[in-house]
Design a protein around this motif. Structure first.
Motif, PDB file in Angstrom:
ATOM      1  N   UNK A   7      40.363  31.588  36.604  1.00  0.00           N
ATOM      2  CA  UNK A   7      40.892  32.788  35.961  1.00  0.00           C
ATOM      3  C   UNK A   7      40.190  33.084  34.655  1.00  0.00           C
ATOM      4  N   UNK A   8      39.858  32.020  33.896  1.00  0.00           N
ATOM      5  CA  UNK A   8      39.140  32.245  32.643  1.00  0.00           C
ATOM      6  C   UNK A   8      37.760  32.818  32.894  1.00  0.00           C
ATOM      7  N   UNK A   9      37.162  32.426  34.032  1.00  0.00           N
ATOM      8  CA  UNK A   9      35.813  32.889  34.326  1.00  0.00           C
ATOM      9  C   UNK A   9      35.809  34.127  35.194  1.00  0.00           C
ATOM     10  N   UNK A  10      36.937  34.791  35.315  1.00  0.00           N
ATOM     11  CA  UNK A  10      36.996  35.956  36.198  1.00  0.00           C
ATOM     12  C   UNK A  10      36.075  37.039  35.686  1.00  0.00           C
ATOM     13  N   UNK A  11      35.230  37.562  36.563  1.00  0.00           N
ATOM     14  CA  UNK A  11      34.251  38.545  36.129  1.00  0.00           C
ATOM     15  C   UNK A  11      34.839  39.944  36.230  1.00  0.00           C
ATOM     16  N   UNK A  12      34.504  40.827  35.313  1.00  0.00           N
ATOM     17  CA  UNK A  12      34.965  42.211  35.441  1.00  0.00           C
ATOM     18  C   UNK A  12      34.233  42.897  36.588  1.00  0.00           C
ATOM     19  N   UNK A  13      34.848  43.898  37.231  1.00  0.00           N
ATOM     20  CA  UNK A  13      34.222  44.512  38.406  1.00  0.00           C
ATOM     21  C   UNK A  13      32.902  45.207  38.108  1.00  0.00           C
ATOM     22  N   UNK A  14      32.598  45.463  36.817  1.00  0.00           N
ATOM     23  CA  UNK A  14      31.325  46.124  36.502  1.00  0.00           C
ATOM     24  C   UNK A  14      30.130  45.219  36.726  1.00  0.00           C
ATOM     25  N   UNK A  15      30.368  43.899  36.868  1.00  0.00           N
ATOM     26  CA  UNK A  15      29.234  43.003  37.031  1.00  0.00           C
ATOM     27  C   UNK A  15      28.722  42.964  38.456  1.00  0.00           C
ATOM     28  N   UNK A  16      29.350  43.681  39.369  1.00  0.00           N
ATOM     29  CA  UNK A  16      28.852  43.695  40.744  1.00  0.00           C
ATOM     30  C   UNK A  16      27.667  44.636  40.790  1.00  0.00           C
ATOM     31  N   UNK A  17      26.505  44.107  41.135  1.00  0.00           N
ATOM     32  CA  UNK A  17      25.293  44.928  41.203  1.00  0.00           C
ATOM     33  C   UNK A  17      24.362  44.295  42.218  1.00  0.00           C
ATOM     34  N   UNK A  18      23.360  45.055  42.645  1.00  0.00           N
ATOM     35  CA  UNK A  18      22.493  44.544  43.698  1.00  0.00           C
ATOM     36  C   UNK A  18      21.694  43.329  43.250  1.00  0.00           C
TER      37      UNK A  18
END
Lengths: 538, 452
Positions: free
Chosen positions: A427-438
């Motif tokens: 949970x502490x390392x949960x990435x925000x959805x903006x980090x999804x990229x090709x």
């Protein structure tokens, strides 16, 4: 560390040829751990920064070398293998032959569980491969501990279940039921009813981002953050109903396979797809991603299986002959394709990462009446789970699982305390959805400096010429019914050339300004000396 | 036919007894860790935020003086104690852990300007505006000291009267000599009532003096004619001397690199010099808006602390142009003296509001005994934050400090002034022949000349 490096320096001079060969192997593994090229320090002008970065690069090199050595000498387990001698081919080896040769613990992994009443079964494994959830079409959900073959919980939800997925650990799983998707806890209690999504056909969980992605019957893609329950994105794909959805584990991108033969890739922060690839002439039946993120396998109804390279979006290989209803990649890169009651495992026979040559490795045919619904390799084990119309089975595929797990990434022997700690860390390392990229390695990288250099006049003129030529050479449509008069045609062509010229600003402005000044000066020079003070000073 | 499949016997992968440690396996393969850069970035962000949450630098204040604190001295043999002197002649020895006065050394009639302890920790030397130098015997700290709250008053061991008021004093490392700064630079011996040696250059008074920790015979002084001079006791005249644009209030030698010294200047910046080559500063440390009154190096030699007339204490890296940390309180007025504690954990500041304040050197540090796993986690957080501290979100959090309004406004004004100066310079250069306008770097600009 320093002592060992000194020893290396001494021994490097007196190496026998075998050692030199292993050095070459070590270099390839060192490259893997270096994770790319070093920084180019020559372009730096700042000396302090240069020395700091140089010392850091040295440290990276050292750590990559140590990691390579650890991989070579210190890892506890070795990968499985299947080697045949002489004329025998690997795909002729049957599961019964394997059972004879292999130890007791592994042979316990070969079984068939027959549950004919509850319809074709879909499976999912947790990240460590320890637990499995099996969902039968007629409403049977079963949570199984694979190591002890212990049925933890089974429930009958009394309606159609189309897909099942684990959330971040075995405590929670989601089931796509007739009208809505539901989230259940480990002991079978229904925790949430996800009404917003509508009738879901596929469910997948993105582990690093805690996003539950689903595609529903009208082709809408939903992303929901399961930590607080908020819907991060609902995207209308516009391509109609699709049953094929997979997540690329390397970058978190969701791929949908459509009935027109296109595969589209989506990220939650944009309404338009990242990539659209025309893969097959007919509908796409299934998609699978290699764990390293570079390869994608798709199968279409025209009985072709295609392997794509995702860096160049190019087709690498086509395999003819069967219509694979389900595909799955293992951790070591073996590809499993299931059609009817026949499982075919393909292995990469070429060693390098640049060339891929998938060929037959193993086969398994089940009893004729068993229609395979889902294939999934079990993580960290040489086992593949098969969900079919009469229950589920598991067979042994030597060489498919990663032999050495990392306790901090996925631990099949987790205690409950470790599981709880791991949940907090996840949970502490949960990435925000903006980090999804090709390309996920772009995070933290330098933006390439865009210095717009002023084009010289000749370059601009050249570009202008090219544009005018292009405008002149365009073919005009031949119009009928008296609209194709030559005068109109020339007028239209002139218009197009004018438009092309208009995009380039006038070059003559500077000339006119300087001309005016020069005129002023000349005029001033002509005046007699007494009137010079009245000359215009511009 | 050779077949092998993975099989993991349970007892190899789990612990035998509950008293054993858990079995942990590592595989550093990057393919097991997708999106590792994004995870690291998220961890850097969390680490930066946690650092700000735990940043509580102020430990306590020591209050007892009746006038502003003018100088402090630290005893290298005894970490818990600090000597401080005030403007009304009151010298006290404090116990830092209980923040109480252990004993007082009354005697001075006017302000005490300089305080120093000999290297063996036995003798305390103080000098003041009443033209006297007093030597005191430092009481040995015994086990009862912390419990006994009675304040002892100690008589001076020796008292030497001289012709002029003194501005500063410093003791030689590993020796019996100490130097006082007044109208001239005077070198004294413990047992002699008059100076053994004296140096003079011009008519201006010497403001501060500091002995070199590496070379016991070399000392640096600053005078009110805006000069910095380096003397060698074995020669009869100055070794090096430079004149700057503004006067230097205090000097400190780097304990790890004894040839480098840093000078705290009246114009708000500190200049680091290489003692052998004084014509150009090695580094200019700019962040104070008002005169820097005192400077002290950390025993690691990597940082120094400065106290300034603008009511703030700043910590600078030894080679960096800007401060890493600023400490301020509404109650702390003009800071006249600062000291870095000998274990590199605390910073002490003595200010005009009669208080000595104790601060942590690293604001978010966890003091006390730390478990090895905690230590590793702190180190990891530090490393991952440093790797991503150039990215805008992390940088914003790491850089953020609350500044008192006068300092914030003054910094804004300084920035505008510098911007306009630079713009004017650029325009002048653009409109003149190339090469005619040459700007000297700041490291040289503030030095007027080197005099031999």
């Amino acid at each position: 560390m320093e002592l060992s490096s000194e020893d290396n320096n001494l021994t490097e001079k007196v190496l026998p040829p075998i050692e030199q060969e292993s050095d070459v192997e070590l270099e390839t593994t060192v490259k893997k751990y270096l994770r790319g090229e070093g920084a180019d320090l020559e372009t730096l002008k700042d000396k302090k920064l240069k020395t700091q970065l140089a010392s850091r690069e040295k440290l990276y090199g050292k750590s990559a070398k140590t990691a390579a050595k650890i991989e070579k000498w210190l890892l506890p387990a070795e990968a499985g293998y299947l080697e045949t001698d002489g004329l025998e081919k690997t795909w002729r080896v049957k599961q019964t032959d394997i059972a004879n040769e292999v130890d007791l613990l592994s042979s316990r992994n070969q079984y068939d569980i027959v549950l004919p009443d509850f319809g074709p079964y879909k499976l999912d494994f947790t990240a460590s491969g320890r637990h499995m959830i099996a969902g039968g079409r007629k409403g049977h959900l079963a949570l199984v501990d694979m190591m002890s073959m212990n049925l933890i919980k089974e429930i009958q939800v009394k309606e159609t279940v189309r897909d099942v997925a684990f959330l971040h650990n075995e405590q929670f799983f989601a089931a796509a039921q007739k009208k809505y998707a539901y989230i259940y806890g480990r002991d079978g209690t229904e925790l949430h009813c996800l009404k917003e999504r509508g009738p879901v056909s596929r469910l997948r969980f993105l582990k690093n981002h805690f996003l539950l992605a689903s595609v529903n019957k009208s082709g809408q893609l939903h992303y929901q953050d399961v930590t607080y329950g908020g819907m991060v994105a609902s995207i209308r794909t516009g391509k109609g109903r699709t049953d094929v959805m997979e997540v690329n584990p390397y970058n978190g991108v969701v791929a949908l396979g459509h009935t027109g033969g296109t595969v589209t890739m989506w990220k939650p922060t944009s309404q338009a797809p990242l990539v659209q690839m025309q893969c097959h002439p007919g509908p796409v039946s299934s998609v699978a991603f290699h764990p390293n993120g570079h390869l994608m396998a798709t199968s279409g109804k025209e009985r072709k299986l295609k392997i794509w390279d995702l860096r160049k979006f190019e087709e690498v290989q086509t395999i003819h002959g069967f219509h694979a209803k389900t595909l799955s990649f293992s951790q070591k890169g073996l590809l499993a394709a299931g059609t009817g009651s026949f499982v075919q495992i393909l292995g990469d026979s070429s060693g390098g990462s640049s060339s891929h040559n998938y060929s037959r490795y193993m086969n398994h045919s089940m009893v004729k009446g068993y229609q395979i619904e889902k294939l999934m390799f079990r993580p960290y084990e040489d086992v593949i789970g098969i969900g079919h119309s009469m229950g589920w089975s598991s067979i042994l595929i030597p060489g498919s699982g990663e032999p050495n797990f990392d306790s901090w990434v996925a631990n099949p022997f987790e205690t409950s305390k470790q599981r709880r700690e791991k949940e907090v860390h996840l949970l502490l390392d949960k990435l925000p959805p903006e980090t999804i990229m090709l390309d996920p390695s772009k995070i933290g990288a330098m933006k390439p400096s865009r210095r717009k250099e002023k084009q010289s006049r000749e370059e601009i003129e050249a570009e202008k010429e090219v544009a005018i030529e292009a405008a002149k050479s365009t073919e005009l449509k031949k119009k009928t019914k008296g609209r194709n008069k030559p005068s109109k045609r020339t007028k239209k062509k002139k218009e197009m050339v004018e438009n092309a010229k208009r995009t380039f600003p006038e070059q003559g402005h500077n000339n006119t300004a300087s001309k005016k000044r020069r005129i002023g000066e000349d005029a001033a020079a002509e005046l007699p000396a007494s009137l010079k003070r009245f000359a215009r000073k511009n | 036919m050779k077949i092998k499949t993975l099989s993991r016997p349970v007892d190899e992968y789990t612990r035998e007894r509950s008293q054993d440690l858990q079995v942990v396996f590592h595989n550093f393969d990057p393919s097991l860790r997708p999106m590792e850069k994004a995870v690291e970035y998220k961890r850097a962000l969390t680490a930066a935020k946690l650092e700000k949450i735990f940043a509580r630098p102020f430990v306590g204040a020591m209050d007892g003086h009746r006038d502003g604190v003018s100088c402090m001295a630290k005893n290298p043999n005894y970490l818990k104690g600090i000597f401080s002197a005030s403007m009304d002649g009151d010298i006290r020895l404090w116990d830092i852990s209980s923040r109480r006065t252990v004993c007082q050394f009354p005697g001075h009639q006017g302000a005490v300007r300089g305080l120093t302890v000999s290297t063996d920790g036995n003798v305390l030397v103080s000098c003041g505006t009443d033209c006297t130098v007093r030597l005191w015997k430092v009481p040995r700290p015994t086990l009862e000291d912390s419990s006994v709250s009675s304040e002892n008053f100690i008589e001076p061991a020796a008292e030497y009267v001289w012709k002029n008021a003194f501005w500063a004093v410093d003791h030689q490392f590993e020796g019996e000599l100490f130097a006082t700064a007044g109208a001239q630079l005077e070198i004294w011996n413990h047992n002699r009532a008059s100076p053994v040696q004296s140096f003079q250059w011009g008519t201006d008074s010497v403001i501060s003096v500091r002995f070199n920790p590496g070379e016991p015979d070399i000392l640096a002084t600053s005078a009110s004619d805006r000069s910095i001079t380096i003397y060698d006791l074995r020669m009869s005249s100055a070794a090096r001397r430079i004149i700057m644009m503004t006067k230097t209030n205090s000097i400190a030698w780097n304990p790890m690199e004894p040839m480098n010294l840093t000078a705290a200047n009246e114009d708000g910046s500190c200049y680091s010099f290489d003692g052998r080559k004084m014509d150009e500063a090695k580094c200019v440390h700019k962040d104070h808006v008002s005169a820097v009154m005192d400077i002290d190096f950390s025993p690691t030699g990597r940082e120094f602390v400065t106290g300034s007339y603008d009511r703030s204490v700043r910590i600078f890296p030894y080679n960096g142009g800007h401060s890493r940390e600023i400490y301020h309180t509404k109650r702390m007025q003009r800071v006249f003296c600062v000291k870095y504690s000998c274990d590199a954990t605390y910073v002490l500041s003595g200010s005009d509001d009669t208080n000595l304040r104790l601060w942590k050197a690293k604001a978010s540090e966890q003091l006390g005994v730390i478990l090895p796993r905690e230590q590793k986690k702190h180190e990891y957080n530090e490393a991952v934050k440093n790797r991503y501290k150039h990215l805008p979100e992390v940088k914003r959090i790491v850089r953020h400090r609350h500044l008192p309004k006068p300092i914030y406004k003054a910094l804004g004004i300084i920035r505008t002034v510098n911007d306009s100066k630079r713009r004017k310079e650029d325009r002048r250069r653009a409109h003149s022949a190339p090469g005619t306008i040459v700007t000297k770097p700041l490291r040289q600009r503030r030095i007027i000349k080197e005099v031999e």
